[in-house]
Design a protein around this motif. Structure first.
Motif, PDB file in Angstrom:
ATOM      1  N   MET A   1       0.899  -1.023   0.247  1.00 57.23           N
ATOM      2  CA  MET A   1      -0.109   0.076  -0.042  1.00 57.23           C
ATOM      3  C   MET A   1       0.961   1.571  -0.276  1.00 57.23           C
ATOM      4  N   SER A   2       0.499   2.320  -0.804  1.00 53.95           N
ATOM      5  CA  SER A   2       1.720   3.587  -0.674  1.00 53.95           C
ATOM      6  C   SER A   2       1.031   4.745   0.139  1.00 53.95           C
ATOM      7  N   VAL A   3       2.485   5.259   0.874  1.00 51.45           N
ATOM      8  CA  VAL A   3       2.242   5.736   1.980  1.00 51.45           C
ATOM      9  C   VAL A   3       0.765   6.946   1.898  1.00 51.45           C
ATOM     10  N   VAL A   4       0.299   7.492   0.903  1.00 50.58           N
ATOM     11  CA  VAL A   4      -0.776   7.759   0.163  1.00 50.58           C
ATOM     12  C   VAL A   4      -1.475   7.980   1.105  1.00 50.58           C
ATOM     13  N   ALA A   5      -2.152   6.326   0.613  1.00 49.95           N
ATOM     14  CA  ALA A   5      -3.139   5.662   1.190  1.00 49.95           C
ATOM     15  C   ALA A   5      -3.067   5.452   2.434  1.00 49.95           C
ATOM     16  N   ARG A   6      -2.144   4.841   3.249  1.00 45.41           N
ATOM     17  CA  ARG A   6      -1.259   4.406   4.578  1.00 45.41           C
ATOM     18  C   ARG A   6      -1.739   5.508   5.467  1.00 45.41           C
ATOM     19  N   SER A   7      -1.539   6.729   4.911  1.00 51.47           N
ATOM     20  CA  SER A   7      -1.648   7.728   5.720  1.00 51.47           C
ATOM     21  C   SER A   7      -3.250   8.401   5.654  1.00 51.47           C
ATOM     22  N   LEU A   8      -4.139   8.332   4.947  1.00 45.90           N
ATOM     23  CA  LEU A   8      -5.326   8.638   4.244  1.00 45.90           C
ATOM     24  C   LEU A   8      -6.264   7.726   5.541  1.00 45.90           C
ATOM     25  N   VAL A   9      -5.833   6.450   4.714  1.00 43.16           N
ATOM     26  CA  VAL A   9      -6.520   5.776   6.596  1.00 43.16           C
ATOM     27  C   VAL A   9      -6.529   5.504   7.594  1.00 43.16           C
ATOM     28  N   ARG A  10      -4.943   6.775   8.032  1.00 44.86           N
ATOM     29  CA  ARG A  10      -5.066   6.907   9.348  1.00 44.86           C
ATOM     30  C   ARG A  10      -5.361   8.023  10.060  1.00 44.86           C
ATOM     31  N   LEU A  11      -6.282   8.597   8.907  1.00 43.17           N
ATOM     32  CA  LEU A  11      -7.212   9.582   8.772  1.00 43.17           C
ATOM     33  C   LEU A  11      -8.475   9.703   9.861  1.00 43.17           C
ATOM     34  N   TYR A  12      -9.110   8.402   9.542  1.00 46.46           N
ATOM     35  CA  TYR A  12      -9.855   7.845  10.139  1.00 46.46           C
ATOM     36  C   TYR A  12      -9.643   8.056  11.477  1.00 46.46           C
ATOM     37  N   PRO A  13     -11.684   8.209  11.898  1.00 47.57           N
ATOM     38  CA  PRO A  13     -11.093   7.790  13.352  1.00 47.57           C
ATOM     39  C   PRO A  13     -11.111   6.421  14.110  1.00 47.57           C
ATOM     40  N   ASP A  14     -10.232   6.554  15.326  1.00 48.35           N
ATOM     41  CA  ASP A  14      -9.341   5.133  15.800  1.00 48.35           C
ATOM     42  C   ASP A  14     -10.558   4.298  16.026  1.00 48.35           C
ATOM     43  N   ALA A  15     -11.547   4.132  16.542  1.00 46.32           N
ATOM     44  CA  ALA A  15     -12.999   3.610  16.588  1.00 46.32           C
ATOM     45  C   ALA A  15     -13.431   2.553  15.462  1.00 46.32           C
ATOM     46  N   TRP A  33      -4.150   3.721  -5.977  1.00 45.87           N
ATOM     47  CA  TRP A  33      -4.280   4.836  -6.252  1.00 45.87           C
ATOM     48  C   TRP A  33      -5.285   5.519  -6.703  1.00 45.87           C
ATOM     49  N   LYS A  34      -6.208   4.764  -7.191  1.00 46.08           N
ATOM     50  CA  LYS A  34      -7.509   4.622  -7.461  1.00 46.08           C
ATOM     51  C   LYS A  34      -9.036   4.848  -6.262  1.00 46.08           C
ATOM     52  N   SER A  35      -8.275   4.606  -5.196  1.00 47.00           N
ATOM     53  CA  SER A  35      -8.443   3.828  -3.951  1.00 47.00           C
ATOM     54  C   SER A  35      -9.090   5.725  -3.457  1.00 47.00           C
ATOM     55  N   TRP A  36      -7.498   6.720  -3.556  1.00 43.83           N
ATOM     56  CA  TRP A  36      -7.346   7.555  -2.820  1.00 43.83           C
ATOM     57  C   TRP A  36      -8.587   8.601  -2.726  1.00 43.83           C
ATOM     58  N   PRO A  37      -9.592   8.748  -3.809  1.00 48.69           N
ATOM     59  CA  PRO A  37     -10.917   9.964  -4.073  1.00 48.69           C
ATOM     60  C   PRO A  37     -12.119   8.957  -2.758  1.00 48.69           C
ATOM     61  N   ASN A  38     -12.168   8.196  -2.916  1.00 49.56           N
ATOM     62  CA  ASN A  38     -12.944   6.460  -1.429  1.00 49.56           C
ATOM     63  C   ASN A  38     -12.938   7.241  -0.639  1.00 49.56           C
ATOM     64  N   LEU A  39     -11.436   7.371  -0.399  1.00 49.05           N
ATOM     65  CA  LEU A  39     -10.856   7.183   1.095  1.00 49.05           C
ATOM     66  C   LEU A  39     -11.394   8.698   1.442  1.00 49.05           C
ATOM     67  N   THR A  40     -10.918   9.015   1.031  1.00 50.56           N
ATOM     68  CA  THR A  40     -10.814  10.997   1.643  1.00 50.56           C
ATOM     69  C   THR A  40     -12.771  11.496   1.657  1.00 50.56           C
ATOM     70  N   ALA A  41     -13.529  10.478   1.016  1.00 46.12           N
ATOM     71  CA  ALA A  41     -15.006  10.737   0.938  1.00 46.12           C
ATOM     72  C   ALA A  41     -15.528  10.076   1.923  1.00 46.12           C
ATOM     73  N   GLY A  42     -14.901   8.631   2.752  1.00 48.56           N
ATOM     74  CA  GLY A  42     -14.883   8.479   3.615  1.00 48.56           C
ATOM     75  C   GLY A  42     -14.383   8.778   4.307  1.00 48.56           C
ATOM     76  N   ILE A  43     -13.134   9.512   4.768  1.00 50.12           N
ATOM     77  CA  ILE A  43     -13.598  10.244   6.146  1.00 50.12           C
ATOM     78  C   ILE A  43     -13.967  11.226   6.191  1.00 50.12           C
ATOM     79  N   VAL A  44     -14.648  12.375   5.304  1.00 51.04           N
ATOM     80  CA  VAL A  44     -14.899  13.339   5.298  1.00 51.04           C
ATOM     81  C   VAL A  44     -16.397  12.386   6.422  1.00 51.04           C
ATOM     82  N   ASP A  45     -16.445  11.648   5.489  1.00 53.95           N
ATOM     83  CA  ASP A  45     -18.287  11.155   5.982  1.00 53.95           C
ATOM     84  C   ASP A  45     -17.970  10.319   7.332  1.00 53.95           C
ATOM     85  N   MET A  46     -16.959   9.702   7.512  1.00 45.72           N
ATOM     86  CA  MET A  46     -17.671   9.510   9.148  1.00 45.72           C
ATOM     87  C   MET A  46     -17.320  10.651   9.856  1.00 45.72           C
ATOM     88  N   TRP A  47     -16.480  11.808   9.739  1.00 44.70           N
ATOM     89  CA  TRP A  47     -15.987  12.679  11.323  1.00 44.70           C
ATOM     90  C   TRP A  47     -17.571  12.903  11.093  1.00 44.70           C
TER      91      TRP A  47
END
Length: 262
Positions: A1-15, A33-47
């Motif tokens: 997994m790329s550094v960008v994707a790993r950093s995005l996953v860490r932005l999700y809430p701990d729970a 890299w195609k997962s980056w937009p979905n990861l970003t949207a998921g982060i915003v949605d969860m927070w």
């Protein structure tokens, strides 16, 4: 997994990461890299939906929603204060000020409704005091220094532009830090010191915050657009307050759909 994707996953809430983090990482690794937009949207949605995070009990969900409500209230207050400081005089200032004072009252009422209640014990009081000192020491000292400078004989109009800018920046930094640190007190403090509000009080509190944000946002946006001249900053603040109303609406929907016990 790329550094960008790993950093995005860490932005999700701990729970969320504790429950589904490994699955999200596997999907991100496969999609690249195609997962980056979905990861970003998921982060915003969860927070934006803390009530939906995995929880061990309804009380834990209540605490998260209460913290979200306090965060929304402080953000709305900060934006409203910024709009009041930057607004140009208008013929309808009396009406606008009356509406904004009413919104401030609603924000205070909303905070009182959603804020966790301290337990009536000496240990709880000491815990709260310790967290407040750790989180609010810097913004308090910074704000107090600005007040002392302004009221201690320093003539703002006669001061060099650099000093005036520094004092103004310090004041807004102090307000911003305070608005950020207060919710962090409630995220860090344990259940042994505070009791979160029940579902009914949470719903009334979030409704109150939504009403305050919607009224304030519509008022500031309307004045910025229909005044003597278009005010870009005021319009942006008005839109920001209306977006906070949307956050409250989403939380109310989550509270309605989830079986949170009082």
């Amino acid at each position: 997994m790329s550094v960008v994707a790993r950093s995005l996953v860490r932005l999700y809430p701990d729970a969320f990461r504790e429950r589904w983090g490994s699955m999200v990482e596997d999907e991100a690794r496969g999609a690249g890299w195609k997962s980056w937009p979905n990861l970003t949207a998921g982060i915003v949605d969860m927070w934006l939906h803390p009530a939906l995070w995995p929880a061990d009990s309804p009380t834990q969900r209540h605490r998260r929603v209460a913290t979200m409500g306090i965060t929304v209230a402080l953000a709305a207050w900060f934006l409203s204060h910024l709009a009041a400081e930057q607004a140009s005089p208008q013929p309808t200032d009396g009406v606008r000020n009356g509406v904004m004072h009413g919104c401030t009252t609603l924000l205070l009422l909303g905070i009182a409704l959603v804020a966790p209640r301290p337990r009536p014990t000496p240990s709880a009081a000491l815990t709260l005091l310790g967290w407040a000192l750790r989180r609010l020491a810097v913004p308090t000292v910074l704000g107090a220094a600005v007040v002392v400078l302004v009221h201690g004989g320093v003539d703002a109009d006669a001061s060099p532009p650099t000093l005036r800018t520094a004092v103004l920046a310090a004041w807004w930094i102090a307000l911003g830090l305070g608005a950020i640190q207060i919710p962090r007190i409630f995220t860090g403090i344990g259940a042994d010191a505070v009791v979160p509000p029940g579902t009914g009080r949470l719903r009334v509190g979030v409704w109150t915050l939504a009403a305050a944000s919607a009224t304030g946002g519509a008022t500031i946006l309307g004045v910025s657009i229909t005044g003597d001249s278009f005010q870009l900053l005021g319009a942006g603040i008005g839109v920001g307050l209306l977006l906070l109303t949307g956050v409250c609406a989403g939380t109310l929907r989550d509270l309605r759909d989830l079986p949170l016990a009082s």
